[in-house]
Write an enzyme that holds these catalytic residues in place. Sequence first.
Site, mmCIF file in Angstrom:
data_model
loop_
_atom_site.group_PDB
_atom_site.id
_atom_site.type_symbol
_atom_site.label_atom_id
_atom_site.label_comp_id
_atom_site.label_asym_id
_atom_site.label_seq_id
_atom_site.Cartn_x
_atom_site.Cartn_y
_atom_site.Cartn_z
ATOM 1 N N HIS A 1 -7.364 -5.161 10.319
ATOM 2 C CA HIS A 1 -7.113 -4.814 8.910
ATOM 3 C C HIS A 1 -5.800 -5.415 8.412
ATOM 4 C CE1 HIS A 1 -5.061 -0.957 10.456
ATOM 5 N NE2 HIS A 1 -4.112 -1.589 9.797
ATOM 6 N N GLU B 1 -9.689 -2.034 5.529
ATOM 7 C CA GLU B 1 -10.295 -1.838 6.841
ATOM 8 C C GLU B 1 -11.510 -2.760 6.978
ATOM 9 O OE1 GLU B 1 -9.029 0.152 8.995
ATOM 10 O OE2 GLU B 1 -8.200 1.966 8.085
ATOM 11 N N ASP C 1 0.813 -1.219 0.000
ATOM 12 C CA ASP C 1 0.000 0.000 0.000
ATOM 13 C C ASP C 1 0.845 1.267 0.000
ATOM 14 O OD1 ASP C 1 0.885 -0.565 2.583
ATOM 15 O OD2 ASP C 1 -1.107 -0.743 3.440
ATOM 16 N N ASP D 1 -7.810 -3.461 14.532
ATOM 17 C CA ASP D 1 -9.185 -3.801 14.126
ATOM 18 C C ASP D 1 -9.202 -4.965 13.125
ATOM 19 O OD1 ASP D 1 -8.064 -2.597 11.933
ATOM 20 O OD2 ASP D 1 -9.531 -0.976 11.768
HETATM 21 C C1 F6R Z 1 1.381 -1.598 6.245
HETATM 22 C C2 F6R Z 1 0.072 -2.212 6.339
HETATM 23 C C3 F6R Z 1 -0.736 -2.214 7.615
HETATM 24 C C4 F6R Z 1 0.053 -2.642 8.844
HETATM 25 C C5 F6R Z 1 -0.831 -2.649 10.091
HETATM 26 C C6 F6R Z 1 -0.030 -2.949 11.348
HETATM 27 O O1 F6R Z 1 1.891 -1.692 4.936
HETATM 28 O O2 F6R Z 1 -0.352 -2.685 5.368
HETATM 29 O O3 F6R Z 1 -1.843 -3.062 7.447
HETATM 30 O O4 F6R Z 1 0.600 -3.913 8.628
HETATM 31 O O5 F6R Z 1 -1.472 -1.413 10.245
HETATM 32 O O6 F6R Z 1 0.865 -1.904 11.577
HETATM 33 P P1 F6R Z 1 2.014 -2.015 12.663
HETATM 34 O O7 F6R Z 1 2.935 -3.104 12.197
HETATM 35 O O8 F6R Z 1 2.697 -0.672 12.649
HETATM 36 O O9 F6R Z 1 1.362 -2.358 13.946
#
Ligand code: F6R
Length: 260
Positions: free
Chosen positions: A138, A143, A67, A136
């Site tokens: 995701h 989301e 992303d 959550d």
């Molecule tokens: C990042 C991504 C997000 C993260 C998720 C967890 O490229 O796709 O889905 O993997 O938000 O983030 P952290 O690892 O910072 O807790």
Amino acid sequence: MRVIKVKDYERLSKLAAKIVATLIREKPDAVLGLATGNTPLGLYRELIRMHKEEGLDFSRVVTFNLDEYIGLPKNHPQSYHHFMWENFFHHVNINPSNVHIPDGNAPNIRQHCDWYEARIRKFGGIDLQILGIGRDGHIGFNEPGSSLGSRTRIKTLLEVTRRDNARFFDGKIENVPKYAITMGIGTILDAKAILLLASGESKADAIKKAVEGPITAMVPASVLQLHRDTTVIVDEAAAKYLELPWETEEDYERVESLFG
Ligand code: F6R
């Protein structure tokens, strides 16, 4: 789904790196799907160490990131381009033309999303997709409520996500981009293998729901239960609410040494 419980973040990062390195040694032109965020930082650090000390060769490896924000300049400190080059790519011998990160400044974002999907197909699909998980549930910027069949597309960020991320943008929600490009859940499910990493108590509830709960778009990571080759590595804190015993690191090593 295979769930491996390890002691702490360091063991998690080392085991994840071992799995990635084994793939690269077996298939030097492996196609990796990569994530940003805090969780994979230890994995990237360990892969950089393996490159420097053990000669792990990235010269033919191809990467696709999950992303990117729309509208942030590539060199903005919060762009995922900047994150990936600072934390990983600059420190290994990857060929820049093999690196793919969605372009949040493409003149036609919808066309770019279709191009991204086609580009993944051109390289024969993703061999191993690395994922983190949001509190959550995701994955990528998918989301809760995201279509389980979704492909790479534009997502409007939830107000709560933008508020959470404001700390990285001088504390001002108005500085946080409103839109992002993300691989879809369908795109992620097409990967031949998936490695989901989760560390810390703040992820324990999401892991419980994703691994032992029902499959639902309200917890996007729960759809990984349908994938034929997903490994989840969790540290003790993130595994806190799991009810099944799952595997320890020792169980995992035993199975690997017996069956390869
Ligand atoms: C990042 C991504 C997000 C993260 C998720 C967890 O490229 O796709 O889905 O993997 O938000 O983030 P952290 O690892 O910072 O807790």
